[in-house]
Design a protein around this motif. Sequence first.
Motif, PDB file in Angstrom:
ATOM      1  N   GLY A 133       0.746  -1.290  -0.097  1.00  0.00           N
ATOM      2  CA  GLY A 133       0.102  -0.013   0.063  1.00  0.00           C
ATOM      3  C   GLY A 133       0.767   1.260   0.080  1.00  0.00           C
ATOM      4  O   GLY A 133       1.871   1.189   0.281  1.00  0.00           O
ATOM      5  N   GLN A 141       2.660   9.322   0.597  1.00  0.00           N
ATOM      6  CA  GLN A 141       2.736   8.975  -1.046  1.00  0.00           C
ATOM      7  C   GLN A 141       0.923   9.488  -1.286  1.00  0.00           C
ATOM      8  O   GLN A 141       0.769  10.083  -2.465  1.00  0.00           O
ATOM      9  CB  GLN A 141       2.975   7.568  -1.445  1.00  0.00           C
ATOM     10  CG  GLN A 141       4.538   7.488  -1.538  1.00  0.00           C
ATOM     11  CD  GLN A 141       4.778   6.034  -1.615  1.00  0.00           C
ATOM     12  OE1 GLN A 141       4.152   4.967  -0.970  1.00  0.00           O
ATOM     13  NE2 GLN A 141       5.773   5.648  -2.422  1.00  0.00           N
ATOM     14  N   GLY A 194      14.815   6.800  -2.117  1.00  0.00           N
ATOM     15  CA  GLY A 194      14.020   5.655  -1.697  1.00  0.00           C
ATOM     16  C   GLY A 194      12.660   5.929  -0.973  1.00  0.00           C
ATOM     17  O   GLY A 194      12.077   5.082  -0.371  1.00  0.00           O
ATOM     18  N   GLY A 219      10.120   6.689  -2.717  1.00  0.00           N
ATOM     19  CA  GLY A 219       8.990   6.073  -3.468  1.00  0.00           C
ATOM     20  C   GLY A 219       8.421   7.042  -4.431  1.00  0.00           C
ATOM     21  O   GLY A 219       7.195   7.128  -4.485  1.00  0.00           O
ATOM     22  N   LYS A 220       9.114   7.667  -5.140  1.00  0.00           N
ATOM     23  CA  LYS A 220       8.603   8.867  -6.093  1.00  0.00           C
ATOM     24  C   LYS A 220       8.161   7.870  -7.294  1.00  0.00           C
ATOM     25  O   LYS A 220       7.035   8.763  -8.042  1.00  0.00           O
ATOM     26  CB  LYS A 220       9.594   9.858  -6.564  1.00  0.00           C
ATOM     27  CG  LYS A 220      10.100  10.624  -5.366  1.00  0.00           C
ATOM     28  CD  LYS A 220      11.203  11.684  -5.601  1.00  0.00           C
ATOM     29  CE  LYS A 220      12.453  11.293  -5.940  1.00  0.00           C
ATOM     30  NZ  LYS A 220      13.004  10.690  -4.884  1.00  0.00           N
ATOM     31  N   THR A 221       8.675   6.951  -7.746  1.00  0.00           N
ATOM     32  CA  THR A 221       8.212   6.596  -9.114  1.00  0.00           C
ATOM     33  C   THR A 221       6.861   6.120  -9.198  1.00  0.00           C
ATOM     34  O   THR A 221       6.224   6.248 -10.175  1.00  0.00           O
ATOM     35  CB  THR A 221       9.281   5.411  -9.378  1.00  0.00           C
ATOM     36  OG1 THR A 221      10.605   5.583  -8.957  1.00  0.00           O
ATOM     37  CG2 THR A 221       9.256   4.906 -10.977  1.00  0.00           C
ATOM     38  N   ARG A 252      12.587  -0.255   6.332  1.00  0.00           N
ATOM     39  CA  ARG A 252      13.809   0.063   5.858  1.00  0.00           C
ATOM     40  C   ARG A 252      14.579   0.138   7.032  1.00  0.00           C
ATOM     41  O   ARG A 252      14.362   0.784   8.184  1.00  0.00           O
ATOM     42  CB  ARG A 252      13.947   1.528   5.061  1.00  0.00           C
ATOM     43  CG  ARG A 252      13.050   1.688   3.847  1.00  0.00           C
ATOM     44  CD  ARG A 252      13.804   1.131   2.544  1.00  0.00           C
ATOM     45  NE  ARG A 252      12.879   0.963   1.467  1.00  0.00           N
ATOM     46  CZ  ARG A 252      12.464   1.961   0.911  1.00  0.00           C
ATOM     47  NH1 ARG A 252      12.952   3.117   1.141  1.00  0.00           N
ATOM     48  NH2 ARG A 252      11.722   1.885  -0.060  1.00  0.00           N
ATOM     49  N   ASP A 307      18.195   1.132  -8.597  1.00  0.00           N
ATOM     50  CA  ASP A 307      17.505   0.293  -7.523  1.00  0.00           C
ATOM     51  C   ASP A 307      17.646  -1.148  -7.589  1.00  0.00           C
ATOM     52  O   ASP A 307      17.262  -1.901  -8.295  1.00  0.00           O
ATOM     53  CB  ASP A 307      15.866   0.722  -7.826  1.00  0.00           C
ATOM     54  CG  ASP A 307      15.057   0.213  -6.620  1.00  0.00           C
ATOM     55  OD1 ASP A 307      15.587  -0.009  -5.529  1.00  0.00           O
ATOM     56  OD2 ASP A 307      13.810   0.042  -6.990  1.00  0.00           O
TER      57      ASP A 307
END
Length: 742
Positions: A313, A318, A344, A346-348, A500, A607
């Motif tokens: 999720g 985000q 890291g 999580g922008k993608t 992490r 990554d």
Amino acid sequence: MGTADRDAIGMPARVARLPTGPRGPVAAARARMRAMATAKSPPTTATGTPAAAQPKPAAKAAPELSAPQRALQRMGLVRAIDLALHLPLRYEDETEVLAIADTHPGDKVQVEGTVTQCRVETRARRQLVVNLQDDAGDLLTLRFLNFYPSHQKAFAVGQRVRVRGELRGGFFGLEMMHPSFKAITPGAPLPSELTPVYPAAAQLPQPYLRKVISSALARAPLQEVLPPGIVPAQLPSLREALHTLHHPPAGVSQLSLEEGSHPAAQRLKFEELLAQQLSQLKARAERDRLRGPQIRAAADGLPTRLRAALPWGLTAAQDRVVAEITQDLAGPRPMHRLLQGDVGAGKTVVAALAAAVAMDAGWQCALMAPTEILAEQHFAKLVQWLEPLGIQVGWLTGSRKGKARKETLARVASGEAQLVVGTHAVIQDEVTFAKLGLAIVDEQHRFGVQQRLALRQKLALQGLEPHLLMMTATPIPRTLAMTYFADLDVSTIDELPPGRTPILTKVFADTRRDDVTARIADEVARGRQVYWVCPLIEESESGDERMAELQNVTDTHARLSEALAPVPVGLLHGRMPPAEKAEVMGRFKAGELPVLVATTVIEVGVDVPNASLMVIEHAERFGLAQLHQLRGRVGRGAAASVCVLMYAGPLSPTGKDRLRAMAETTDGFEIARRDLEIRGPGEFMGARQSGDALLRFADLAEDAPLLARARGVAAELLERHPAAAAAHVERWLGGRTEWLKA
Ligand code: ADP
Ligand code: MG
């Protein structure tokens, strides 16, 4: 050369470092000069077009220009106003002469007397020794280790001279080493002003500069353009302020001038800050008039299906930024948003969701990355996420040629490729989109300002500008964002996905290479993967230096291969053909290569969650933001990760500060803050490749009250006195306002 110059040599060219310390106009001018000395193109002038846009000097200079004139031109000191705004670095006080009896060792003073003796001594070291006696009969010895026949002539016995320098107590009484000196006639009047010392270049003697600046100051158009009530009441007019800064009256506080707290200096800073605030307001007003596609997300559309298909999720952060972006897309104005999130964060997936909203409504999207390796990773991930949902993803880079390229171009032009991923090849001329609604730029700071301008201009379709989302892991401190990025909305992902383990950072001298190698072997034995990064010398460096880079990375590769045998060690650097790079990267990702020796080609975005050790060689040569990016290549999985910063000693004090900062924090925002503190804003913004810092005199941190005032009055000025506002912006920024919009 000071420490800063020395440091600059070891740094990648784009991030040459400037000194820190007091940052008044004088200090800022000093910083600028250092920048000029290393700049590839001439600096931007304060009131005109970028100097680069002016006719190229030097090579084609008309023969009638003298050497000092050419030097002025190279420094961008062309028009009267340029010279008037070229402020002194510091001042010399020649307004007072002291009796020798009233001075003490350690004082910096001016005294006057008659030469009683002048001789060359050869004892210990060859030197010129001059004895001076003042009117009261007290004695002073002058020493010159470097001297010319002209010195001996100037100090002829019986000559009256004024000398200035620092006193020290010698064995034979008071002495001065290498004083500045001037022959005078008895009773010659003292100057009534401090003597300015300007930032200069070779072939630009101070007396010459003083003369041209003084005359330029008299003819520069410095009339007041601002209506009453705008400038803080206690500050002088611009003309008076400049006059004071160039010719401070005797008795003025030199420190307040040099630190920038003097009202004259404050006036200059205020002028500059006001110009910036005005141009930002104008840029925002301009965008308010633009129209973008209004894209509304459907309730059960593609974004919902993409979320459902993800193995995890979204984090709350985000979720929040996706909502901000979705709202922008639905609005009438084109989005112009910067998405910041630490490496890291999580922008993608946020980019993918934004694209999904647009594609669901029938618009095309483009995603651009600064390097082919990074673009390829995006491509792989987006294909994995979106193709199962029926989306067609195209791939465009510089190295994709021939038939494959033609085919992709056709699919983009027809609209069949709904999403196009690639490098800046995506914005090249022959690429046309059927219906581009959203452009996403990853690691926007790595794209030149020009490229971003080109992007916005070329993509406009039927009077509609596409939405623009820029992503960066190099956050911009708020004060900087306010001043440098006109009209930019910012979203921030301020939490990392769960699970992490923080990265532990260690700083080692490179004499401990063997320990580090042993550690690599351990890591590999546990099934983990390792990066070893060597510094990259930029394209702009000389051929020799580029060879040295190659040598360094291939040597390291050979050494590690031998030490770790039979473990295979991969090699990756910028000079390899793209196909070969892709192959090595592929094998590393697949886990076939446990160790990868690379230059900074892997800096952003790569990554590989199984990688848990990052070794950075010559860490002292990297900028903080770059180190942070590199370090972000590990710690992407659940394993505890380590980053080893190896330096070749001895470190300069700022070098130590920088590595310490890296070891103390893994928070990208904190690192950006310290980077700003250590380097100063001019240089920090150098990372934007905008060539020059836009602020020459003001300092955002120190001059916060002036900035607040400028913000406060800018809107009123623009509304009630548009002509005055325009004249002011023109004087200060000239042709540079475009840059603020990029
Ligand atoms: P960056 O912001 O540095 O571009 P990425 O988008 O590459 O980060 O994401 C880093 C890693 O985290 C990727 O492997 C990605 O799939 C994963 N990731 C992203 N968002 C989440 C999340 N909400 N939960 C778990 N993992 C995530
Ligand atoms: Mg990324």
